[in-house]
Design an enzyme around this catalytic site. Sequence first.
Site, PDB file in Angstrom:
ATOM      1  N   CYS B  85      38.636  -6.455  44.031  1.00  0.00           N
ATOM      2  CA  CYS B  85      39.462  -7.517  43.455  1.00  0.00           C
ATOM      3  C   CYS B  85      38.824  -8.163  42.239  1.00  0.00           C
ATOM      4  O   CYS B  85      39.426  -9.026  41.605  1.00  0.00           O
ATOM      5  CB  CYS B  85      39.782  -8.575  44.523  1.00  0.00           C
ATOM      6  SG  CYS B  85      40.832  -7.920  45.824  1.00  0.00           S
ATOM      7  N   HIS B 340      48.325 -12.566  42.730  1.00  0.00           N
ATOM      8  CA  HIS B 340      47.098 -11.777  42.693  1.00  0.00           C
ATOM      9  C   HIS B 340      47.381 -10.288  42.474  1.00  0.00           C
ATOM     10  O   HIS B 340      47.275  -9.483  43.381  1.00  0.00           O
ATOM     11  CB  HIS B 340      46.327 -11.987  44.009  1.00  0.00           C
ATOM     12  CG  HIS B 340      44.981 -11.333  44.051  1.00  0.00           C
ATOM     13  ND1 HIS B 340      44.262 -10.992  42.926  1.00  0.00           N
ATOM     14  CD2 HIS B 340      44.210 -10.956  45.103  1.00  0.00           C
ATOM     15  CE1 HIS B 340      43.102 -10.433  43.287  1.00  0.00           C
ATOM     16  NE2 HIS B 340      43.056 -10.385  44.605  1.00  0.00           N
TER      17      HIS B 340
END
Lengths: 457, 399
Positions: B85, B340
């Site tokens: 991420c 996200h």
Amino acid sequence: MTLALQRYAAYLPSGRLGAADIGTAAPRVVASFDEDSTTMAVAAAATALAGAEAAVDAVYLATTSPAYLDKTNATAVAAALRLGPECFAVDLAGAARSAMGAIRAAATSGGLAVLSDVRVGRPGSADEKGGADAAGALLFGLGEGIADVLAQVSLSDEFLDRWREPEAVTGQQWEERFGFERYAELVRSAAASALSSAGVSEADHVVLVSPNSAVRNRAGSLVKGASTTRTSPVGHAGCADVALALADVLDEAGPGETVLVLSAADGCDALLLRTTALLPERRQPRPVAEQVAAGSPVSYTAYLGWRGLLQRELPRRPEPDRPAGPPSARGAGWKFGFAGTRCDRCGFLHLPPLRVCRSCGAADEMTEVSAAAVGGRVATYTIDRLAYSPSPPVVDVVVDFDGGGRCALEVADAAPESLEVGSRVELVFRRLFSAGGVHNYFWKARQVAGPSNEGGS
Amino acid sequence: MASNGIRDTVAIVGMGCTSFGEHWDRSADDLLLEAVGECLLASGTARDDVDAYWLGTLSSGQSGLTLSRPLGLDYKPVTRVENYCATGSEAFRNACYAVASGAYDRVMAVGVEKLKDSGFSGLLRTDPPADGTASELSLTAPAAFSLLDPAYCAAHGVHPDGMREAMTHVAWKNHVNGARNPKAQFRSEVSKEKIDAAPRVAGRLGVFDCSGVSDGAAAALVVRAEDAYDYTDHPVFVKALSLAAGPMRGGMDPAYDFTTFPEVVRSAQDAYAQAGITDPARELSLAEVHDCFTPTEIVLMEDLGLSHRGEAWKDVLAGDFDLGGRFPVNVDGGLKSFGHPVGASGLRMLYESWLQLRGEAGARQVADARLALTHNLGGRPGGCVSFVSVVGSERGQGS
């Protein structure tokens, strides 16, 4: 020196189908979604082998519900028990009679007979009502044991009583009375032959099991024991039946008593044993009767889903990839034996195994150590409602093992309402999921009764 | 940690960012074209004047061709990077080093993720063939981060209700901020009652404790600091770039208590040293941090040195990190509310810093913003990669 029965153990899974759900007098014993004949065999065998000192030369796995065909399942059992490559691991798969094949092989040449089955019946069928899922293990070896073998007799017969096509999940049964008439004669004959060859007029205990329900129902009138006569303790459990019934006797029998084991399946096999003075000290830790009385309810719809008899909605998550062959083989010590590496320099235990120490940095100075039989306590836990599972939600724990080592694992037979930081757990061998025709075997943590926060720091 | 840093060597002179969300009607190519186009426009640069590209994406494409094909690039060097991420930050970090090394004059960092085409919830894993024993197989990301909650309560003697309140405050705050951001995925405030009543996903984490799963792209053009004013009157100077990849010890070490990310502590210390920061809570103006799940943001406040150990939950409840609080955190809505899209998120954090340091953040502008921190994390408690950057509005500022 002759071979004797050295140790025994029975394993009953914890699931119970409600009697009201399936129309029976008693709850039905069912394996969980993550159990199969292989994992239950490991559970029974691990209990039987705990405390056994001699190497186990052979594992004979008998089942009517093999997890794989074309691939031996006993090798997975042997790997989970860490018996080593010298152990002869072989399946005897197909019919309930395979159980006596395994027992005869172990009793004749030594080794472990493991008898394990998941018996599936169509909803409403006699197999659903009168069946059971279970496993048992009988270890034969040299030296004084818990029972000596006095006689073995086998009679074979070809007739259509129980059968199942290889691709079918559930089997069929001819009218029970037809089979009963054939079996009655075979049972009486095999019993008489076994007793007379050993010069015994009457056995103290008689165990008679059979896939034919009429034989089970009339077990007491066919052959009587002087002290007790019994049949399957939980219903027909396939190959496991004979081990369960024998274990039930051994849980209670005194020393120097004779036990006549009769299995009426495609003939009749008789095994006459005499218990020894060692029996009382080597009884299995949890008697069959205690295991029968225990257990937790399983909803009928959940059960049908586990067996593929009801297609439930899957979570919106991708199905997992099938485990790959080469990594599984390279990591067999870990995957099947839960063996990590302990640093020779600083003692840090790595689960899974690593070559470079996480604590002191030493490289390739490691000793393989299995923590499969080591208990631990819960460091932290969560309930994952998003994860893919054949039976969501997944309950996960981080386990800190007694004597060092930590690993995050799924919880088997989870009771999340009683799970807390500090809860004691033990490890059990289970099937996490199956994907692409491959069963993903690995270890899970199971909550054990008892006080929390003991044995940890 | 030994790093020399490249403080004030390079600067951002243009940025672009798509809105984040469920872009059913736009492909990754469309998102890339929009973010890159906006970035070029902001810096007054022609596409062919960009010398090299670093593209970050977790799972929306492989190789540099993922960018060169939709843009039709003329045989430029394009490197695709992936670091869980923290992928978008990794693209930026490498772009900065490419300029700092002198190899190129103008380098663009681009991040993209198209998560909503899979039909599944959450992130999909793309693991190499394995033996089926990895705990990541059964433990999803929300479950892994949910472990922080009971552990934090136990370690610091926090009543679970107090922790729940703090988690709810984080979600509430980031929705309040997202409501002031036209590019955010979720642009509405949500009541604390609604947050508390949301269906549970893992542990005590409800739907509102989780970041938005979304599509999006972002881009930054990086040039030498001395050339920065050729492009814009308000460049943003790179003060620090730090990355720490953990040895994944926590998952196997009983000494680890799930109340901290050692990787974050290390990367923050390194970044502060590079930037010459000794008192981050005073010297920094704001922070964009990796609030993948609400307890993560609470723990990060302590790991980044913005709260004392065991006190972040109280600081959160006191409103310290609200817009208008003593130290605004995730003023753009964060992962929680902005969304996200993995490969774009690190660059999205820099995008908000860019707006704030240039005074262009509108309704959510932090007064006198001069130094901003971005923190981007990939992995999970027990083993992760952590990226920290510090960027500022003036060259040579700081101690």
